[in-house]
Structure formats: structure tokens, C-alpha cells
Write a protein that holds these residues in place. Sequence first.
Motif: not given
Length: 173
Positions: A86, A101, A103, A105, A139, A143, A145
Motif C-alpha cells: 500500500d 488480499e 484488508r 478497517n 498500515d 487500513y 492489509t
Amino acid sequence: MIHARLRQFAALATGALLAACLSFAAPASASTGAATNTVAANTQTQTPLVVNARWAGHPTFDRIVIDIQGYVPTATVTPVPQLVYDGSGKPVPLAGKYFLEIRLNPAAAHNDAGQSVYQGPKLQKINLPKLKGIALTGDYEGYVTFGTAFDTLPYYRAFTLHSPERFVVDIAR
């Protein structure tokens, strides 16, 4: 006389209905449970911290576990054509033909002072039957990931577990 009574009854009923609606619209601080509601809301507004990632092989599946301090945030697992970090967009050096992936949040892998709280691997080659690697790929702005690598198409199921809080991805063999 009957019409006057009906109008009087309608006025009383309308007033009672209006009073009931207004009591529901009262601010939370007016209720007796306001202190309890505020405490619960404050604990949920703290950003969950991602503190570790681990994995294990089982007889019929490989498992990835992401340990969380706080509540388990919204998590998505998405097949992607390649893994990138990211922010930079640079490729993640994990060998594989298929990638997922993960993720989370809202989440962070650092504290308010900007220091990392994440104790797991940043980039790790793994030699399980399905799972071949995992990397912390982001980070940033609420988020966190992860990227995971596989040699064959992964069939997975994702879920949360509690006490302690964690997000789990099981990959069928």
C-alpha cells in the motif's frame, strides 16, 4: 355534541402520540442508561490494533489467524492478480501464482505515537500444502492489509473468533 366529543378525543390522542414521539427523540443524556451507553460507545470507537499474524497446517486446511487488540474490525478477503505494498505500489516479493488480499478497517498496526504494535512477520515464506507466504502489505489511514501467496487456486472461508479477538481464514486443501 358527538362531533365535539370526537374532536376532543382526536385532540387528546394526537397530543398523546406527539408526547410519545418526543420522548423517543430525547437526547441519550436524558436517559437513565446514558453513562453505560457512553462507555460502550467509547470502547467501540478505539481503533482496533493488529498485533500478530500466525498460521498453521491442519489435516484438511491451512489456517491464517490475525490477532487483534480491541474488537474485530470489518475484514475483506479478495483474490488479486498480484500483491503490492500500500502507498508505494511496489510488488511484494512472495512467490506464487494466486494471491489473496486481507484488508481490515478500521484498524492500525501502530499506536498513537506511531510506534509499531505488530509483532508478527512483515514478509514470510511458508511451506504449507496450500499457503506459501504472507506479508504485511499496509498500515495506512485506518487500513491494515496482508497479502498471502499460493501455488494453486485457494478455496477459503473467513470468520471471526472471540476471547481473544481474531480474524481467521481457512484455506481448504
